[in-house]
Scaffold this active site. Structure first.
Site, PDB file in Angstrom:
ATOM      1  N   GLY A  46      -8.185 -19.236  51.281  1.00  0.00           N
ATOM      2  CA  GLY A  46      -7.526 -20.898  51.002  1.00  0.00           C
ATOM      3  C   GLY A  46      -6.208 -20.404  50.567  1.00  0.00           C
ATOM      4  CD  GLN A  51      -1.909 -21.182  46.845  1.00  0.00           C
ATOM      5  OE1 GLN A  51      -2.911 -21.386  47.243  1.00  0.00           O
ATOM      6  NE2 GLN A  51      -2.170 -19.857  46.022  1.00  0.00           N
ATOM      7  CB  CYS A  91      -4.809 -17.639  42.014  1.00  0.00           C
ATOM      8  SG  CYS A  91      -3.820 -18.686  42.488  1.00  0.00           S
ATOM      9  CG  LEU A  92      -4.150 -15.587  48.207  1.00  0.00           C
ATOM     10  CD1 LEU A  92      -3.514 -16.298  49.689  1.00  0.00           C
ATOM     11  CD2 LEU A  92      -4.443 -14.171  47.937  1.00  0.00           C
ATOM     12  CG  HIS A 133      -8.917 -21.912  43.526  1.00  0.00           C
ATOM     13  ND1 HIS A 133      -8.741 -21.141  42.115  1.00  0.00           N
ATOM     14  CD2 HIS A 133      -7.881 -22.228  44.418  1.00  0.00           C
ATOM     15  CE1 HIS A 133      -8.332 -20.303  42.405  1.00  0.00           C
ATOM     16  NE2 HIS A 133      -6.771 -20.680  43.113  1.00  0.00           N
ATOM     17  CD  GLU A 134      -6.840 -22.830  48.137  1.00  0.00           C
ATOM     18  OE1 GLU A 134      -6.044 -23.099  47.409  1.00  0.00           O
ATOM     19  OE2 GLU A 134      -7.378 -21.518  47.653  1.00  0.00           O
ATOM     20  CG  HIS A 137      -3.517 -23.748  43.978  1.00  0.00           C
ATOM     21  ND1 HIS A 137      -1.674 -23.977  43.382  1.00  0.00           N
ATOM     22  CD2 HIS A 137      -3.943 -23.353  44.720  1.00  0.00           C
ATOM     23  CE1 HIS A 137      -2.785 -22.176  43.081  1.00  0.00           C
ATOM     24  NE2 HIS A 137      -3.920 -21.841  43.903  1.00  0.00           N
TER      25      HIS A 137
HETATM   26  O1  K1U Z   1      -5.147 -20.170  46.269  1.00  0.00           O
HETATM   27  C1  K1U Z   1      -5.443 -19.396  46.221  1.00  0.00           C
HETATM   28  O2  K1U Z   1      -4.275 -18.474  45.493  1.00  0.00           O
HETATM   29  C2  K1U Z   1      -6.706 -18.385  46.883  1.00  0.00           C
HETATM   30  C3  K1U Z   1      -7.628 -17.937  46.995  1.00  0.00           C
HETATM   31  C4  K1U Z   1      -8.616 -18.595  46.985  1.00  0.00           C
HETATM   32  C5  K1U Z   1      -9.927 -18.131  46.399  1.00  0.00           C
HETATM   33  C6  K1U Z   1     -10.693 -17.239  45.880  1.00  0.00           C
HETATM   34  C7  K1U Z   1     -12.141 -17.041  44.970  1.00  0.00           C
HETATM   35  C8  K1U Z   1     -12.616 -18.318  44.166  1.00  0.00           C
HETATM   36  C9  K1U Z   1     -11.412 -19.783  43.949  1.00  0.00           C
HETATM   37  C10 K1U Z   1     -10.311 -19.864  45.422  1.00  0.00           C
HETATM   38  C11 K1U Z   1      -7.862 -15.990  47.289  1.00  0.00           C
HETATM   39  O3  K1U Z   1      -8.230 -16.027  47.988  1.00  0.00           O
HETATM   40  S1  K1U Z   1      -7.463 -15.070  46.215  1.00  0.00           S
HETATM   41  C12 K1U Z   1      -8.244 -13.980  47.250  1.00  0.00           C
HETATM   42  C13 K1U Z   1      -9.236 -12.997  47.119  1.00  0.00           C
HETATM   43  O4  K1U Z   1      -9.092 -12.114  45.570  1.00  0.00           O
HETATM   44  C14 K1U Z   1     -10.567 -13.401  47.303  1.00  0.00           C
HETATM   45  C15 K1U Z   1     -10.845 -12.881  48.243  1.00  0.00           C
HETATM   46  C16 K1U Z   1     -12.517 -13.710  48.782  1.00  0.00           C
HETATM   47  C17 K1U Z   1     -13.233 -13.555  47.819  1.00  0.00           C
HETATM   48  C18 K1U Z   1     -13.031 -13.440  46.604  1.00  0.00           C
HETATM   49  C19 K1U Z   1     -11.345 -13.841  46.350  1.00  0.00           C
HETATM   50 ZN    ZN Z   2      -5.081 -20.568  44.324  1.00  0.00          ZN
END
Ligand code: K1U
Ligand code: ZN
Length: 169
Positions: A46, A51, A91-92, A133-134, A137
């Site tokens: 996401g 961001q 979270c990225l 989560h998004e 943000h």
């Molecule tokens: O908003 C963001 O920073 C993106 C975030 C979204 C998210 C992942 C997991 C739970 C809630 C929200 C990410 O993509 S973090 C990347 C990551 O570590 C991940 C990727 C796939 C599944 C789980 C985590």
């Molecule tokens: Zn995030």
């Protein structure tokens, strides 16, 4: 395709509350494409416009196994919630750090698509976690804000340590 720079905690720009998109035009559609390219490149599921330092109510997601089910939400609103679930989140903007957060288990979201048409979608599992989560943000909120002061401090210390060791490499 131009990749956008992802802001990192504790950048104060991540605390900006995004404003609604008034017209879904070619500029918005071009931004959507750049956000997908940035999200896939960073291996995220996401990305909210906040961001990438664009303070408009837009987010993209792809929670599919193969990364081939892109979803776009413009001016999203949660219109129904059901149940509660604790999930591990990343979270990225807080790279390499994970923590458990309680969210609604199922949500119904109303939004506009890339054509500016209204739609509603029921989300559960990882998709429900990700959209909440998004959408946080877009309100200037981060998953670390849900943690106790002690857990948050530990996570911030781990993040600082990881950055120091990355800088030394
Ligand atoms: O908003 C963001 O920073 C993106 C975030 C979204 C998210 C992942 C997991 C739970 C809630 C929200 C990410 O993509 S973090 C990347 C990551 O570590 C991940 C990727 C796939 C599944 C789980 C985590
Ligand atoms: Zn995030």
């Amino acid at each position: 395709m131009t990749l956008l720079t992802i802001l990192e905690f504790p950048d104060p720009r991540l605390r900006t509350v995004a404003t609604p998109i008034e017209s879904v035009n070619d500029e918005v559609r071009a931004l959507v494409e750049q956000m997908f390219a940035t999200m896939y490149d960073a291996r995220g599921i996401g990305l909210a416009a906040t961001q990438v330092d664009i303070h408009q109510r837009l987010l993209v997601m792809d929670v599919s196994e193969d990364g081939d089910e892109p979803l776009v939400f413009i001016n999203p609103e949660i219109v129904q919630r059901d149940g509660h679930k604790i999930n591990e989140e990343g979270c990225l903007s807080v790279p390499g750090q994970y923590a458990k957060v309680e969210r609604s288990a199922e949500v119904r979201v109303r939004a506009l698509n890339q054509q500016g048409e209204a739609f509603e979608m029921d989300l559960e599992g990882l998709a429900a976690v990700c959209i909440q989560h998004e959408m946080d943000h877009l309100e200037g909120k981060l998953f670390v804000d849900y943690l106790s002061p002690l857990k948050r401090e530990r996570l911030v210390k781990k993040l600082q340590k990881a950055r120091l060791s990355n800088d030394a490499e």
